[in-house]
Motif scaffolding. Structure first.
Motif, PDB file in Angstrom:
ATOM      1  N   THR A  54     -22.316  19.817  -1.360  1.00 43.07           N
ATOM      2  CA  THR A  54     -22.636  19.164  -2.622  1.00 43.07           C
ATOM      3  C   THR A  54     -21.518  18.184  -2.932  1.00 43.07           C
ATOM      4  OG1 THR A  54     -21.552  20.939  -3.865  1.00 43.07           O
ATOM      5  CG2 THR A  54     -23.934  21.123  -3.520  1.00 43.07           C
ATOM      6  N   ALA A  55     -21.776  17.264  -3.823  1.00 51.22           N
ATOM      7  CA  ALA A  55     -20.779  16.237  -4.113  1.00 51.22           C
ATOM      8  C   ALA A  55     -20.696  15.972  -5.603  1.00 51.22           C
ATOM      9  CB  ALA A  55     -21.115  14.949  -3.363  1.00 51.22           C
ATOM     10  N   ARG A  56     -19.519  15.573  -6.036  1.00 49.98           N
ATOM     11  CA  ARG A  56     -19.282  15.148  -7.415  1.00 49.98           C
ATOM     12  C   ARG A  56     -18.622  13.774  -7.379  1.00 49.98           C
ATOM     13  NH1 ARG A  56     -14.897  15.512 -10.852  1.00 49.98           N
ATOM     14  NH2 ARG A  56     -13.770  16.775  -9.306  1.00 49.98           N
ATOM     15  N   VAL A  57     -19.248  12.806  -7.997  1.00 51.29           N
ATOM     16  CA  VAL A  57     -18.700  11.448  -8.051  1.00 51.29           C
ATOM     17  C   VAL A  57     -17.772  11.333  -9.251  1.00 51.29           C
ATOM     18  CG1 VAL A  57     -19.291   9.027  -8.436  1.00 51.29           C
ATOM     19  CG2 VAL A  57     -20.645  10.403  -6.854  1.00 51.29           C
ATOM     20  N   THR A  58     -16.588  10.809  -9.021  1.00 48.95           N
ATOM     21  CA  THR A  58     -15.617  10.672 -10.106  1.00 48.95           C
ATOM     22  C   THR A  58     -15.597   9.277 -10.713  1.00 48.95           C
ATOM     23  OG1 THR A  58     -13.882  10.235  -8.462  1.00 48.95           O
ATOM     24  CG2 THR A  58     -14.130  12.508  -9.237  1.00 48.95           C
ATOM     25  N   GLU A  59     -15.846   8.256  -9.903  1.00 53.20           N
ATOM     26  CA  GLU A  59     -15.875   6.900 -10.456  1.00 53.20           C
ATOM     27  C   GLU A  59     -16.433   5.920  -9.433  1.00 53.20           C
ATOM     28  OE1 GLU A  59     -13.738   3.891 -10.039  1.00 53.20           O
ATOM     29  OE2 GLU A  59     -13.252   4.636  -8.044  1.00 53.20           O
ATOM     30  N   GLY A  60     -16.854   4.760  -9.956  1.00 54.16           N
ATOM     31  CA  GLY A  60     -17.308   3.668  -9.109  1.00 54.16           C
ATOM     32  C   GLY A  60     -16.854   2.351  -9.717  1.00 54.16           C
ATOM     33  N   HIS A  61     -16.545   1.379  -8.872  1.00 55.72           N
ATOM     34  CA  HIS A  61     -16.056   0.102  -9.394  1.00 55.72           C
ATOM     35  C   HIS A  61     -16.279  -1.019  -8.382  1.00 55.72           C
ATOM     36  CE1 HIS A  61     -12.670   1.582  -6.927  1.00 55.72           C
ATOM     37  NE2 HIS A  61     -12.418   0.291  -6.711  1.00 55.72           N
ATOM     38  N   TYR A  62     -16.247  -2.252  -8.874  1.00 57.70           N
ATOM     39  CA  TYR A  62     -16.289  -3.414  -7.995  1.00 57.70           C
ATOM     40  C   TYR A  62     -14.892  -3.653  -7.431  1.00 57.70           C
ATOM     41  CZ  TYR A  62     -20.721  -4.491 -10.373  1.00 57.70           C
ATOM     42  OH  TYR A  62     -21.989  -4.429 -10.889  1.00 57.70           O
ATOM     43  N   PRO A  63     -14.750  -3.800  -6.116  1.00 58.24           N
ATOM     44  CA  PRO A  63     -13.434  -4.113  -5.546  1.00 58.24           C
ATOM     45  C   PRO A  63     -12.907  -5.436  -6.094  1.00 58.24           C
ATOM     46  CG  PRO A  63     -14.961  -3.420  -3.836  1.00 58.24           C
ATOM     47  CD  PRO A  63     -15.775  -3.625  -5.075  1.00 58.24           C
ATOM     48  N   GLY A  64     -11.596  -5.567  -6.110  1.00 57.90           N
ATOM     49  CA  GLY A  64     -10.970  -6.748  -6.682  1.00 57.90           C
ATOM     50  C   GLY A  64     -11.439  -8.058  -6.071  1.00 57.90           C
ATOM     51  N   ALA A  65     -11.561  -8.106  -4.754  1.00 56.60           N
ATOM     52  CA  ALA A  65     -11.971  -9.354  -4.099  1.00 56.60           C
ATOM     53  C   ALA A  65     -13.393  -9.744  -4.495  1.00 56.60           C
ATOM     54  CB  ALA A  65     -11.858  -9.221  -2.586  1.00 56.60           C
ATOM     55  N   PHE A  66     -14.246  -8.742  -4.672  1.00 50.25           N
ATOM     56  CA  PHE A  66     -15.619  -9.022  -5.085  1.00 50.25           C
ATOM     57  C   PHE A  66     -15.637  -9.604  -6.502  1.00 50.25           C
ATOM     58  CE2 PHE A  66     -19.577  -7.853  -7.171  1.00 50.25           C
ATOM     59  CZ  PHE A  66     -20.523  -8.312  -6.272  1.00 50.25           C
ATOM     60  N   LYS A  67     -14.889  -8.995  -7.403  1.00 51.50           N
ATOM     61  CA  LYS A  67     -14.841  -9.480  -8.776  1.00 51.50           C
ATOM     62  C   LYS A  67     -14.281 -10.898  -8.848  1.00 51.50           C
ATOM     63  CE  LYS A  67     -12.549  -5.991 -10.518  1.00 51.50           C
ATOM     64  NZ  LYS A  67     -11.918  -5.118 -11.543  1.00 51.50           N
ATOM     65  N   GLN A  68     -13.271 -11.159  -8.025  1.00 55.11           N
ATOM     66  CA  GLN A  68     -12.687 -12.505  -8.031  1.00 55.11           C
ATOM     67  C   GLN A  68     -13.698 -13.527  -7.524  1.00 55.11           C
ATOM     68  OE1 GLN A  68      -9.063 -12.861  -5.787  1.00 55.11           O
ATOM     69  NE2 GLN A  68      -9.025 -15.104  -5.925  1.00 55.11           N
ATOM     70  N   ALA A  69     -14.393 -13.184  -6.446  1.00 47.62           N
ATOM     71  CA  ALA A  69     -15.384 -14.101  -5.893  1.00 47.62           C
ATOM     72  C   ALA A  69     -16.506 -14.362  -6.889  1.00 47.62           C
ATOM     73  CB  ALA A  69     -15.953 -13.530  -4.600  1.00 47.62           C
TER      74      ALA A  69
END
Length: 231
Positions: A155-170
Motif C-alpha cells: 500500500t502507499a501513502r502520498v505525502t506531496e506532489g509538485h511541479y519541478p522547478g525547471a518545468f515551472k520556469q519554462a
C-alpha cells in the motif's frame, strides 16, 4: 545494511526505458515547453540492489518486463488496481497515479490484471503515451509468481506532489507552449508499505516524476513515467 524492498517501484524500474523511448518523451516535452531541455541534465533513472525472492523477505527483480506489446486483457476485471479517477488538475491526478503505481496485491491480482488496470490510466492519444515506461514497473511473470507465493502486497501513502522547478520556469517563460499537448511534469513523494507471509514487511520512501496530460474539458491521464527529478 538497510533492506531495499522491491515493488512496482518507479525508482527501481525507470532505468528500463529504451534509448528510443527516452529520447522520444524528452523531445516531446522540449517541444511543448521551450526551455525544458535544461531539465534533461537532472533527468536520470536509478537502479536498486535486490535480494533473492525465495529468501524470507519480499520478492525482487533485476530488470523490467518486456513492455512494448499492448497490455493483455484482464482475466476478470483488474484485480485490486483502482480505476482512474475523474480529476482535471495535474498535481492531484499525478498523486493518485503514483499511489496506484506503488500499490499492488499479488494475493488477488494476476500480473495480466495488474497491467490491464494500469493501462486504463494512460492517455488514449498514442502520440503522447509511453506505455513502455509504465508497464516496465511490473516484474516479469516468473518474479510475479514468486511474489504471489509469498502473498506479497503493498500500500502507499502520498505525502506531496509538485511541479519541478525547471518545468515551472519554462511554463512561466512561455505559458502558451503548454497548449499543444497539455502535458504537465509532476514530481510526487510518498511512502510505500510492503507485507508478505509470516508477518514480514517493511516501508520505504518513494519519489517519481510523471508526465500527465490534462486537456481542458477532459479528465487527466497518465502519459509517461520520467526518470527521477528531485527539484
Amino acid at each position: 545494511m538497510r533492506n531495499r524492498f522491491p515493488t512496482l517501484s518507479l525508482s527501481s524500474y525507470g532505468v528500463g526505458w529504451s534509448a528510443h523511448r527516452r529520447i522520444a518523451i524528452v523531445a516531446l516535452v522540449v517541444t511543448v515547453l521551450l526551455t525544458i531541455a535544461a531539465a534533461v541534465a537532472w533527468l536520470s533513472g536509478s537502479g536498486n540492489a535486490h535480494r533473492d525472492p525465495t529468501a524470507t523477505g519480499p520478492a525482487t527483480t533485476h530488470s523490467p518486463s518486456s513492455s512494448e506489446a499492448p497490455a493483455p486483457k484482464p482475466e476478470a476485471g483488474s484485480g485490486s488496481v483502482p480505476k482512474p479517477p475523474q480529476i482535471t488538475e495535474p498535481v492531484a491526478y499525478a498523486k493518485a497515479a503514483a499511489q496506484m503505481l506503488w500499490s499492488y496485491d499479488t494475493r488477488d491480482t494476476s500480473r495480466d490484471q495488474q497491467l490491464a488496470g494500469m493501462r486504463e490510466w494512460m492517455t488514449k492519444e498514442p502520440t503522447y503515451a509511453d506505455w513502455a515506461s509504465v508497464s516496465g514497473q511490473v516484474p516479469d511473470p516468473l518474479l510475479w509468481s514468486r511474489m504471489a507465493d509469498q502473498d506479497q502486497h503493498a500500500t502507499a501513502r502520498v505525502t506531496e506532489g509538485h511541479y519541478p522547478g525547471a518545468f515551472k520556469q519554462a511554463l512561466a517563460e512561455d505559458p502558451s507552449a503548454i497548449t499543444e499537448a497539455y502535458i504537465y511534469v509532476v514530481t510526487v513523494n510518498g511512502k510505500q508499505q510492503i507485507a508478505w507471509k509470516k508477518g514480514g514487511g517493511g516501508a520505504e520512501d518513494r519519489a517519481v516524476t510523471l508526465a500527465v496530460q490534462c486537456r481542458p474539458g477532459h479528465d487527466c491521464a497518465l502519459a509517461a513515467i520520467a526518470p527521477s527529478v528531485t527539484q
